[in-house]
Scaffold this active site. Sequence first.
Site, PDB file in Angstrom:
ATOM      1  N   GLU A 177       7.098   1.824 -16.937  1.00 37.09           N
ATOM      2  CA  GLU A 177       8.602   1.285 -16.605  1.00 37.09           C
ATOM      3  C   GLU A 177       7.886   0.085 -17.475  1.00 37.09           C
ATOM      4  OE1 GLU A 177      10.477   0.247 -15.533  1.00 37.09           O
ATOM      5  OE2 GLU A 177      10.974   0.165 -12.938  1.00 37.09           O
ATOM      6  N   HIS A 199       8.899   7.805  -9.498  1.00 38.17           N
ATOM      7  CA  HIS A 199       7.751   7.857  -8.519  1.00 38.17           C
ATOM      8  C   HIS A 199       7.561   7.282  -7.428  1.00 38.17           C
ATOM      9  CE1 HIS A 199       7.470   3.741  -8.209  1.00 38.17           C
ATOM     10  NE2 HIS A 199       7.635   3.779  -9.345  1.00 38.17           N
ATOM     11  N   GLN A 243       5.723  -4.923 -11.385  1.00 35.98           N
ATOM     12  CA  GLN A 243       5.145  -3.760 -11.381  1.00 35.98           C
ATOM     13  C   GLN A 243       4.428  -3.216 -12.804  1.00 35.98           C
ATOM     14  OE1 GLN A 243       3.651  -0.328  -8.154  1.00 35.98           O
ATOM     15  NE2 GLN A 243       6.089  -0.805  -8.232  1.00 35.98           N
ATOM     16  N   GLY A 244       5.623  -3.427 -13.243  1.00 37.19           N
ATOM     17  CA  GLY A 244       5.396  -2.880 -14.696  1.00 37.19           C
ATOM     18  C   GLY A 244       4.184  -1.708 -15.533  1.00 37.19           C
TER      19      GLY A 244
END
Length: 171
Positions: free
Chosen positions: A82, A9, A21-22
């Site tokens: 992720e 991304h 961010q996970g």
Amino acid sequence: MITLYLARHGQTEENLKRIFQGHLPGVLTEEGKQQAVELGEALEEIELDAVISSDLKRVTDTVKIALGDRHLPWTTTPLLREIDWGSWTGQFLNAVNRRNPPADVETWEMLYERAGLFLDYVRRNYAEMRVLAVAHGQINKAIQARLEHVAVKNMNAIPLMRNGEARKFIF
């Protein structure tokens, strides 16, 4: 054989702030949107049969921008999310002791296993196709490690993809 174009991304505000961010949705920066445009331009002359992506917003936004007016079958899957940073999610990278992750953080072994599940999914559903898969830095690293038969303990040898970068694999 399957031709897989694996992409990451575009840059997010959270990337710039150096935040775990996970599974957060993430917000593309203006540069991230431009990276998505450039990804689309890089893929413009490539024939694709389908798109698979993470279901997280930063990825779906990237795909929408990159595909533009190309109408391709598009599926989202949590297999491409992720790494799950658990209780570290939303925290600054330098605010935690990385040598002592909490029990709710997805391990590298778990991520590597999920990458294998994703590749099994692709083999079952996209045989003989040219597929664009858009996801995140760490899961992409695990997918590449699986494709290149790199053991989980050596995954760090795989270079992290840049935002908006795509790599081609045939398997």
